[in-house]
Scaffold this motif. Sequence first.
Motif, PDB file in Angstrom:
ATOM      1  N   ARG A 181       0.827  -1.210   0.000  1.00 14.87           N
ATOM      2  CA  ARG A 181       0.000   0.000   0.000  1.00 14.87           C
ATOM      3  C   ARG A 181       0.861   1.260   0.000  1.00 14.87           C
ATOM      4  O   ARG A 181       0.521   2.248  -0.658  1.00 14.87           O
ATOM      5  N   ALA A 182       1.972   1.233   0.727  1.00 12.02           N
ATOM      6  CA  ALA A 182       2.858   2.396   0.764  1.00 12.02           C
ATOM      7  C   ALA A 182       3.415   2.688  -0.625  1.00 12.02           C
ATOM      8  O   ALA A 182       3.538   3.849  -1.034  1.00 12.02           O
ATOM      9  N   ASN A 183       3.740   1.642  -1.362  1.00  4.27           N
ATOM     10  CA  ASN A 183       4.233   1.830  -2.724  1.00  4.27           C
ATOM     11  C   ASN A 183       3.151   2.437  -3.608  1.00  4.27           C
ATOM     12  O   ASN A 183       3.395   3.382  -4.378  1.00  4.27           O
ATOM     13  N   GLU A 184       1.927   1.925  -3.505  1.00  2.00           N
ATOM     14  CA  GLU A 184       0.843   2.389  -4.366  1.00  2.00           C
ATOM     15  C   GLU A 184       0.427   3.815  -4.033  1.00  2.00           C
ATOM     16  O   GLU A 184      -0.048   4.551  -4.906  1.00  2.00           O
ATOM     17  N   ALA A 185       0.618   4.221  -2.775  1.00  2.00           N
ATOM     18  CA  ALA A 185       0.226   5.562  -2.358  1.00  2.00           C
ATOM     19  C   ALA A 185       1.182   6.639  -2.876  1.00  2.00           C
ATOM     20  O   ALA A 185       0.882   7.831  -2.782  1.00  2.00           O
ATOM     21  N   ARG A 186       2.312   6.227  -3.436  1.00  3.08           N
ATOM     22  CA  ARG A 186       3.292   7.207  -3.896  1.00  3.08           C
ATOM     23  C   ARG A 186       2.820   7.965  -5.132  1.00  3.08           C
ATOM     24  O   ARG A 186       3.242   9.076  -5.385  1.00  3.08           O
ATOM     25  N   ARG A 187       1.915   7.354  -5.893  1.00  2.00           N
ATOM     26  CA  ARG A 187       1.502   7.958  -7.162  1.00  2.00           C
ATOM     27  C   ARG A 187      -0.002   7.898  -7.310  1.00  2.00           C
ATOM     28  O   ARG A 187      -0.632   6.865  -7.049  1.00  2.00           O
ATOM     29  N   ASP A 189      -1.711   7.828 -10.035  1.00  2.00           N
ATOM     30  CA  ASP A 189      -2.134   6.868 -11.055  1.00  2.00           C
ATOM     31  C   ASP A 189      -2.182   5.454 -10.490  1.00  2.00           C
ATOM     32  O   ASP A 189      -3.040   4.650 -10.868  1.00  2.00           O
ATOM     33  N   PHE A 190      -1.290   5.141  -9.543  1.00  2.00           N
ATOM     34  CA  PHE A 190      -1.345   3.845  -8.879  1.00  2.00           C
ATOM     35  C   PHE A 190      -2.627   3.721  -8.066  1.00  2.00           C
ATOM     36  O   PHE A 190      -3.305   2.691  -8.089  1.00  2.00           O
ATOM     37  N   ILE A 191      -2.952   4.787  -7.324  1.00  2.00           N
ATOM     38  CA  ILE A 191      -4.159   4.769  -6.491  1.00  2.00           C
ATOM     39  C   ILE A 191      -5.397   4.518  -7.344  1.00  2.00           C
ATOM     40  O   ILE A 191      -6.261   3.702  -7.008  1.00  2.00           O
ATOM     41  N   GLN A 192      -5.470   5.214  -8.475  1.00  2.00           N
ATOM     42  CA  GLN A 192      -6.624   5.060  -9.359  1.00  2.00           C
ATOM     43  C   GLN A 192      -6.650   3.684 -10.016  1.00  2.00           C
ATOM     44  O   GLN A 192      -7.725   3.095 -10.221  1.00  2.00           O
ATOM     45  N   GLN A 193      -5.478   3.155 -10.343  1.00  2.00           N
ATOM     46  CA  GLN A 193      -5.411   1.832 -10.950  1.00  2.00           C
ATOM     47  C   GLN A 193      -5.888   0.769  -9.964  1.00  2.00           C
ATOM     48  O   GLN A 193      -6.663  -0.127 -10.328  1.00  2.00           O
ATOM     49  N   VAL A 194      -5.442   0.874  -8.723  1.00  2.00           N
ATOM     50  CA  VAL A 194      -5.883  -0.073  -7.697  1.00  2.00           C
ATOM     51  C   VAL A 194      -7.392   0.013  -7.507  1.00  2.00           C
ATOM     52  O   VAL A 194      -8.079  -1.011  -7.366  1.00  2.00           O
ATOM     53  N   ARG A 195      -7.903   1.235  -7.517  1.00  2.00           N
ATOM     54  CA  ARG A 195      -9.347   1.421  -7.359  1.00  2.00           C
ATOM     55  C   ARG A 195     -10.105   0.712  -8.485  1.00  2.00           C
ATOM     56  O   ARG A 195     -11.104   0.026  -8.255  1.00  2.00           O
ATOM     57  N   ARG A 196      -9.630   0.862  -9.725  1.00  2.00           N
ATOM     58  CA  ARG A 196     -10.285   0.207 -10.863  1.00  2.00           C
ATOM     59  C   ARG A 196     -10.217  -1.319 -10.728  1.00  2.00           C
ATOM     60  O   ARG A 196     -11.184  -2.026 -11.052  1.00  2.00           O
ATOM     61  N   GLU A 197      -9.083  -1.811 -10.259  1.00  2.00           N
ATOM     62  CA  GLU A 197      -8.925  -3.261 -10.104  1.00  2.00           C
ATOM     63  C   GLU A 197      -9.885  -3.806  -9.051  1.00  2.00           C
ATOM     64  O   GLU A 197     -10.504  -4.861  -9.247  1.00  2.00           O
ATOM     65  N   HIS A 198     -10.011  -3.103  -7.925  1.00  2.00           N
ATOM     66  CA  HIS A 198     -10.946  -3.532  -6.884  1.00  2.00           C
ATOM     67  C   HIS A 198     -12.377  -3.551  -7.415  1.00  2.00           C
ATOM     68  O   HIS A 198     -13.139  -4.494  -7.153  1.00  2.00           O
ATOM     69  N   HIS A 199     -12.733  -2.509  -8.138  1.00  2.26           N
ATOM     70  CA  HIS A 199     -14.105  -2.434  -8.663  1.00  2.26           C
ATOM     71  C   HIS A 199     -14.354  -3.499  -9.728  1.00  2.26           C
ATOM     72  O   HIS A 199     -15.489  -3.983  -9.867  1.00  2.26           O
ATOM     73  N   HIS A 220      -5.380  -8.166 -10.442  1.00  2.00           N
ATOM     74  CA  HIS A 220      -5.078  -7.209  -9.363  1.00  2.00           C
ATOM     75  C   HIS A 220      -3.761  -7.555  -8.688  1.00  2.00           C
ATOM     76  O   HIS A 220      -2.903  -6.691  -8.474  1.00  2.00           O
ATOM     77  N   MET A 221      -3.572  -8.832  -8.364  1.00  2.00           N
ATOM     78  CA  MET A 221      -2.338  -9.249  -7.711  1.00  2.00           C
ATOM     79  C   MET A 221      -1.135  -9.161  -8.657  1.00  2.00           C
ATOM     80  O   MET A 221      -0.028  -8.812  -8.254  1.00  2.00           O
ATOM     81  N   ARG A 222      -1.361  -9.475  -9.941  1.00  2.00           N
ATOM     82  CA  ARG A 222      -0.266  -9.373 -10.911  1.00  2.00           C
ATOM     83  C   ARG A 222       0.185  -7.931 -11.072  1.00  2.00           C
ATOM     84  O   ARG A 222       1.385  -7.639 -11.103  1.00  2.00           O
ATOM     85  N   HIS A 223      -0.792  -7.019 -11.159  1.00  2.00           N
ATOM     86  CA  HIS A 223      -0.435  -5.604 -11.278  1.00  2.00           C
ATOM     87  C   HIS A 223       0.236  -5.099  -9.999  1.00  2.00           C
ATOM     88  O   HIS A 223       1.140  -4.258 -10.056  1.00  2.00           O
ATOM     89  N   ALA A 224      -0.213  -5.597  -8.833  1.00  2.00           N
ATOM     90  CA  ALA A 224       0.433  -5.204  -7.577  1.00  2.00           C
ATOM     91  C   ALA A 224       1.899  -5.617  -7.594  1.00  2.00           C
ATOM     92  O   ALA A 224       2.782  -4.856  -7.170  1.00  2.00           O
ATOM     93  N   GLU A 225       2.174  -6.834  -8.111  1.00  2.00           N
ATOM     94  CA  GLU A 225       3.561  -7.290  -8.210  1.00  2.00           C
ATOM     95  C   GLU A 225       4.357  -6.409  -9.165  1.00  2.00           C
ATOM     96  O   GLU A 225       5.504  -6.038  -8.876  1.00  2.00           O
ATOM     97  N   GLU A 226       3.753  -6.047 -10.290  1.00  2.00           N
ATOM     98  CA  GLU A 226       4.440  -5.190 -11.259  1.00  2.00           C
ATOM     99  C   GLU A 226       4.747  -3.830 -10.658  1.00  2.00           C
ATOM    100  O   GLU A 226       5.838  -3.272 -10.876  1.00  2.00           O
ATOM    101  N   ARG A 227       3.791  -3.290  -9.893  1.00  2.00           N
ATOM    102  CA  ARG A 227       4.032  -1.991  -9.262  1.00  2.00           C
ATOM    103  C   ARG A 227       5.174  -2.078  -8.251  1.00  2.00           C
ATOM    104  O   ARG A 227       5.976  -1.142  -8.121  1.00  2.00           O
ATOM    105  N   LEU A 228       5.252  -3.197  -7.553  1.00  2.00           N
ATOM    106  CA  LEU A 228       6.346  -3.391  -6.606  1.00  2.00           C
ATOM    107  C   LEU A 228       7.685  -3.552  -7.325  1.00  2.00           C
ATOM    108  O   LEU A 228       8.705  -2.998  -6.907  1.00  2.00           O
ATOM    109  N   GLN A 229       7.681  -4.301  -8.423  1.00  2.00           N
ATOM    110  CA  GLN A 229       8.920  -4.531  -9.157  1.00  2.00           C
ATOM    111  C   GLN A 229       9.444  -3.244  -9.772  1.00  2.00           C
ATOM    112  O   GLN A 229      10.659  -3.063  -9.939  1.00  2.00           O
TER     113      GLN A 229
END
Length: 250
Positions: A181-187, A189-199, A220-229
């Motif tokens: 979550r800390a990684n996704e909160a940095r941007r 566009d990440f926040i919005q992408q996660v929101r779309r994935e959840h929905h 969702h999990m694959r994109h989370a891994e990509e965001r982390l990588q």
Amino acid sequence: MLSKVRGPVRLADQVAGLLTEEIRSGRLAVGDKLPTEVELVKQLGVSRTVVREAVSQLRTAGLLEPRQGLGVFVIKPRMEPLDLSLEASETRTKVVHIVEVRRAIEAEAAALAATRVTPDDITRIRGALLAIDEAAAAGRDGVDEDLAFHRSVAEATDNPYLVATVRYLGEVMRSGIRVTRANEARRDDFIQQVRREHHAIMDAIESGDPDSAAAAARDHMRHAEERLQDAGDSFWNEAPDVPVDLDEAN
């Protein structure tokens, strides 16, 4: 003395998280007796039903054990929480491994939920999504809200063992999820992408399409891994120090 709980996350989950942190930190040690139900109700400002459900969660997780006529006691956990206090490169590997475990479990949970979901389940899942949005808007990390969303999906499967597994893994993997979550909160566009994935997961479950629901959860999990990588070394150098503070989260 435990502080009162509040916020958009289910109260039972908050209480379970608070008690888990007391145990993990050693403030409640193995062999200690849990405060009585009446004492917990008074300290936390919640109902007996909430306390009982929270205690039940921790019994399922193997952290508490009732003893006839004596009370409820802290026991040695069957599984220790993941330790992320390592070198940055090892932290990255561990968090990615956590995402891989979540992908396998949550894809199946989403598929089952799509075949069994009820109107009440839909209401709970949508409420969990709204809580994530509110957490992001308030600048909070959204870890508890994120966990509550995935628990609400698991609950829609009507499989108590899957629900217990997701709840337990949520506590074991809390630190890793906080880093994600800390990684996704940095941007934004990440926040919005996660929101779309959840929905997308929610929409597939609501439409009763198990294949689409599983695919959405895997994506969702694959994109989370990509965001982390894609996160830079500066982020990973700080990742082991991302705080895990339930009082702050609540």
